[in-house]
Each structure stands twice: as structure tokens, then as C-alpha cells.
Design an enzyme around this catalytic site. Structure first.
Site, mmCIF file in Angstrom:
data_model
loop_
_atom_site.group_PDB
_atom_site.id
_atom_site.type_symbol
_atom_site.label_atom_id
_atom_site.label_comp_id
_atom_site.label_asym_id
_atom_site.label_seq_id
_atom_site.Cartn_x
_atom_site.Cartn_y
_atom_site.Cartn_z
ATOM 1 N N GLU A 6 -4.994 7.707 -2.644
ATOM 2 C CA GLU A 6 -5.468 6.418 -2.129
ATOM 3 C C GLU A 6 -5.831 5.467 -3.264
ATOM 4 O O GLU A 6 -5.718 4.249 -3.122
ATOM 5 C CB GLU A 6 -6.685 6.614 -1.223
ATOM 6 N N HIS A 15 1.776 4.482 -2.806
ATOM 7 C CA HIS A 15 1.849 5.940 -2.589
ATOM 8 C C HIS A 15 3.212 6.467 -3.061
ATOM 9 O O HIS A 15 3.304 7.515 -3.699
ATOM 10 C CB HIS A 15 1.719 6.258 -1.095
ATOM 11 N N HIS A 48 0.830 -1.207 0.000
ATOM 12 C CA HIS A 48 0.000 0.000 0.000
ATOM 13 C C HIS A 48 0.870 1.266 0.000
ATOM 14 O O HIS A 48 0.740 2.135 -0.860
ATOM 15 C CB HIS A 48 -0.911 -0.022 1.238
ATOM 16 N N GLU A 49 1.791 1.331 0.951
ATOM 17 C CA GLU A 49 2.634 2.528 1.054
ATOM 18 C C GLU A 49 3.569 2.626 -0.165
ATOM 19 O O GLU A 49 3.861 3.714 -0.651
ATOM 20 C CB GLU A 49 3.445 2.518 2.348
HETATM 21 ZN ZN LIG Z 1 -2.912 5.248 2.085
#
Ligand SMILES: [Zn+2]
Length: 506
Positions: free
Chosen positions: A302, A276, A272-273
Site C-alpha cells: 500500500e 501496485h 493506485h493500482e
Molecule cells: Zn491498494
């Protein structure tokens, strides 16, 4: 354009750039401090560091309050049609900030920061003690600050909650969200009931087998490498709550957290990170030159992190790609587990109390609950003391689970220490990426790329269509530019119904 007008625009641009260069120095330092505070700063050093950080932010805020800067920026906005699209995005963003902050004095700004800081400190205590009453007064203060900010804004919208949404997801309205979430409830509530009644049994026992921090670290590094994270321009470490910080053009940092009996948690938080970070690393260089690198909306951000975490990370193809490595790094976990069992375990649907640990299917309900409660708070038609009860009732209503205390209930998230309107962006992210995943699929064989670990092709597509324009557009315009279609929640709901329908045979 006359030569005179041209010269005046040039001059104003120069003025604005010079101030923003200086603002960026303060902000860069603040971000490094912030990263330090969340990773390695000792507990007793935090308060002093928080004050230094507030000092630097206030300096930056004051710079943007100078008459010369404001008049140059406003002149650019008045002539926005004559600017190139990068500078036009900058002028628009400065104008929005100007209207929002025009009546906010540096003293008020400082006072707001102090209230948020205090709220954060009280929230930590309240959460530790699982006692909402420690945080209740701060929450009331935060509400007051948000309402004051709305009252002071020159461009205030009629619906109070719209003003807060606009900070995180410009262009989206309460009405848009209500429509999306109503559709989610209509289709997901009956589906959840079917899933819960389904005879399908998914094995998850091995997900809680113990693994060392060291092997989890090795896994995190492998995952970041696989997805195309550039270690020369990025770093990773651990923190209590995983996060990403786009610190500078060649410095994007991610963190994760290792739990010895929840290895999948750190695997998916790093994916997830990492998503980003890829977004930060692969944005156009021009974003920095024109000072628009922080104009992305949270929903846009997101959408990308969840694209990597869920659409890619929890797909059959990705599990196939990494399975061999998983067995190699965590041999005792996988000794009696098949690839199919691992895929199913990563996608098990199980109503739970904690948003950040929720599965992809029930996640939306966690957001709907927060969205509904936030509106009650902002509209003022609720007594702050009664919020824990309302929270628990809603969990029971939507998910059939009830928190046993405030720590696993209303105190679980940090967001309300600095205001309202943030949560819906998480769900919007899922809705955007469902739309652009469908578009991507028309042009490249996504599953085949994943199976072969070809992230160059996937990231290349993301760079060209998703990342490039984000800072120059609000999200509705942006998603239409990528997909050629108006924003809709249907792609997301179709995807969820298909995936979980197949998994559970319902
Ligand atoms: Zn996030």
C-alpha cells in the site's frame, strides 16, 4: 560448514523447491480464476468457479502438509544462519506458516474457506439490501474462525489482535498502531476543524461532469504509460472494485471502474493500482527463483500504491504534467477550468462516508474507526448486533457525518468476510511512503522528474531502495534499511499539515 551439512542443506532446499514449484502451479491457476471471477465471469458461473478455486487451493495446502516437506523446511529453518539471504527469508516464511497452520487440518482449512465464501455471498446480499442483519451471523462466524486460528497457532501472541496483524504486517503490534493513531488524532482532529472553518472555497463542480467510458479508458492507458507500466508484462480491464493481481513474473494485471460522472475516481484508482503493479513488475527475479515473491507485507504494498496515487498523483507537478492531456481527452470538462483549480479540486478535504472515495486528509479517520471496532470484535467485548450503531456513532464523532443506512455504513467494505486486521495496513502505507519520500528527495529532484515525466529516475530509485528488499524483511527493518531511521508517524503528519495548511491557509 562441513561438506555433509552442506549436502543435507542442498537436499532439503531441493525438496522444498520441488514442492513449492507444484504449489505455485495450483496457485497460479487459482489467481487466473480469481481474476476471471472479478472481471468477466457471468453471475451464475461464479459459484462453480469458486468451488474450483477452493479445490485448487486445498490441493496446494495439502502439498505443504507432507511430512517430507515439513521436515525439510524445518531443517532449513534450524540452519537458517547457513543460508543465503533469499533462502533465509524463505525458511523464515515457511516456519511462520508452519507454526500458524501446524494444528489446522485440511478439513478445518476447507471449513474455514467455506465460512469465508458464505460470508462473502451474504455480505453481497446484505449490502445490496442495505441490511446488516443478513450479514450479522456470518460476521460472528468469521470472528469465531479468527479466534480459532489464533487458538490453534503454535506461536500465538498474548494480545489476540497482534496475531491477526501479524498475518498482514508482520512485526507490527497493536501497541505500535495505537501510538500512531493517537498521534494522528492529536494533530489531525484540530486541523480538520480549522480546515472546516476556513474561508477557502474550492471549486469541484467540474469533477462530476459527464465523460464516456471510452475517453476514461484512453486516460487510464495514458496514465499507466506515463508512470512506466509495461504493457508487454501487464494487462488492464474493468471490475466492480479496482484491484491488482501479480499473477506471474511477467503478468501483472490491474483493473479500474468507470463512473460517467466521476472521471477522477477512475484516474486515481488506475494510478493506485498501477503503483501496485510497478512493485510486482520491478521486484528482483530472484524472488521467484527462491519462492519469496509473496512475502511483501500489505503495508509495504500500500505504501507504493499510495506513493503514486497521492505523493505523486495529487502533487502540483503531476497535475502540471497531465493537464494538457486531460483537456485533450475530456475537452468539455476542462473548458473553463484552470490547472490550479484542478489541483485544488483533487485535494479538497471533505468528510465523507465511504472510505474508498475519501480524500487523503480524512482517509486516516476511516482507518482509525475500523481499527477501533476490529479490536472490540476480536476482544469479544461487543455484541455483533450493536455494531452498525457503534459504526455510525464513530463516524459522527470523528468526521461529523452519519450514514443513512448500512450500505454506506458498516457494509461498505468486503474485508470482514475473511477476517480482521487488514485495514491498518492502508494507513501504515501512508506512513512508510512519507518516510521514504523524504529520503528520495535528498537524492533526486522528485518534482523536477515529475514535471518532465521522467519516471525512469523515480522508478529506478524505488527499485533500488524500496522494492528490492521488501520480501526479505519485515516492514520495520525494511523502512530502517531505506531511510536509516526508526519507523515513525511524524513524517506523514508533517507532510499532511504542510500540504493542507498551505492549501487552506490554516
Ligand atoms: Zn491498494
Amino acid at each position: 560448514m562441513t561438506a555433509k551439512m552442506n549436502a543435507s542443506l542442498e537436499k532439503n532446499l531441493k525438496t522444498v523447491y520441488a514442492v513449492l514449484d507444484e504449489v505455485e502451479r495450483y496457485n497460479h491457476a487459482s489467481r487466473v480464476l480469481g481474476f476471471d471471477q472479478q472481471t468477466i465471469c457471468p453471475p451464475l458461473g461464479m459459484e462453480e468457479q469458486g468451488e474450483t478455486s477452493a479445490f485448487l487451493s486445498n490441493k496446494a495446502f495439502q502439498l505443504t502438509k507432507s511430512k517430507k516437506f515439513i521436515s525439510a523446511a524445518e531443517d532449513l529453518y534450524a540452519n537458517r544462519k547457513l543460508l543465503n539471504e533469499w533462502d533465509r527469508a524463505l525458511a523464515d516464511s515457511l516456519h511462520r506458516d508452519y507454526l500458524r497452520n501446524k494444528n489446522v487440518t485440511p478439513a478445518m482449512d476447507k471449513q474455514f474457506s467455506l465460512i469465508f465464501n458464505k460470508a462473502f455471498v451474504n455480505w453481497i446480499q446484505a449490502k445490496k439490501n442495505a441490511d446488516f442483519s443478513i450479514f450479522a451471523d456470518s460476521l460472528a462466524q468469521v470472528r469465531k474462525v479468527n479466534l480459532k486460528q489464533i487458538a490453534l497457532a503454535e506461536n500465538a501472541k498474548r494480545v489476540p489482535y497482534d496475531n491477526l496483524l501479524d498475518i498482514y504486517e508482520r512485526g507490527m503490534t497493536t501497541k505500535d498502531l495505537k501510538k500512531c493513531f493517537d498521534a494522528c488524532k492529536e494533530r489531525l482532529v484540530p486541523m480538520l476543524q480549522k480546515i472546516q472553518k476556513s474561508k477557502k472555497k474550492i471549486r469541484t463542480d467540474f469533477l462530476s461532469r459527464k465523460v464516456t467510458d471510452e475517453s476514461q479508458r484512453e486516460m487510464a492507458k495514458y496514465l499507466l504509460q506515463t508512470m512506466g507500466f509495461d504493457f508487454k508484462r501487464g494487462a488492464f480491464t474493468t471490475s466492480e472494485h479496482p484491484f491488482t493481481d501479480g499473477i506471474a513474473p511477467d503478468d501483472a494485471r490491474v483493473t479500474t471502474h468507470y463512473y460517467e460522472n466521476m472521471f477522477a475516481s477512475s484516474m486515481f484508482s488506475i494510478i493506485h493500482e498501477g503503483g501496485h503493479a510497478l512493485f510486482e513488475m520491478n521486484q528482483p527475479r530472484e524472488n521467484f527463483a527462491h519462492h519469496i515473491q509473496y512475502c511483501k507485507t500489505l503495508g509495504q504494498h500500500e505504501s507504493v500504491s499510495r506513493f503514486y496515487e497521492n505523493r505523486i498523483g495529487r502533487s502540483r507537478a503531476f497535475v502540471h504534467l497531465i493537464f494538457k492531456k486531460c483537456k485533450e481527452i475530456f475537452p468539455t470538462v476542462f473548458e473553463d477550468v484552470s490547472e490550479k483549480q484542478f489541483y485544488e479540486a483533487l485535494n479538497v478535504v471533505e468528510p465523507s462516508l465511504i472510505r474508498t472515495e475519501a480524500d487523503e486528509f480524512t482517509y486516516t479517520f476511516h482507518i482509525i474507526i475500523r481499527f477501533e471496532i476490529e479490536q472490540m470484535i476480536v476482544n469479544g467485548n461487543v455484541d455483533i448486533q450493536s455494531l452498525p450503531q457503534i459504526w455510525n456513532d464513530k463516524y459522527e464523532e470523528y468526521l461529523g457525518v452519519r450514514p443513512g443506512n448500512d450500505r454506506e455504513g458498516i457494509l461498505q467494505d468486503v474485508h470482514w468476510t475473511s477476517g480482521f486486521g487488514y485495514f491498518p495496513t492502508y494507513s501504515l502505507g501512508n506512513m512508510y511512503n512519507a518516510m521514504y519520500y523524504n529520503k528520495m528527495k535528498e537524492e533526486i529532484d522528485v518534482d523536477d522528474c515529475i514535471l518532465h515525466g521522467d519516471f525512469g529516475t523515480i522508478n529506478g530509485w524505488m527499485k533500488e531502495y524500496v522494492w528490492k528488499f521488501a520480501d526479505r524483511m519485515d516492514s520495520k527493518t525494511w523502512i530502517k534499511k531505506i531511510t536509516g531511521r526508526e519507523f515513525t508517524v511524524n513524517d506523514f503528519l508533517d507532510y499532511v499539515e504542510k500540504k493542507y495548511g498551505e492549501l487552506y491557509g490554516v
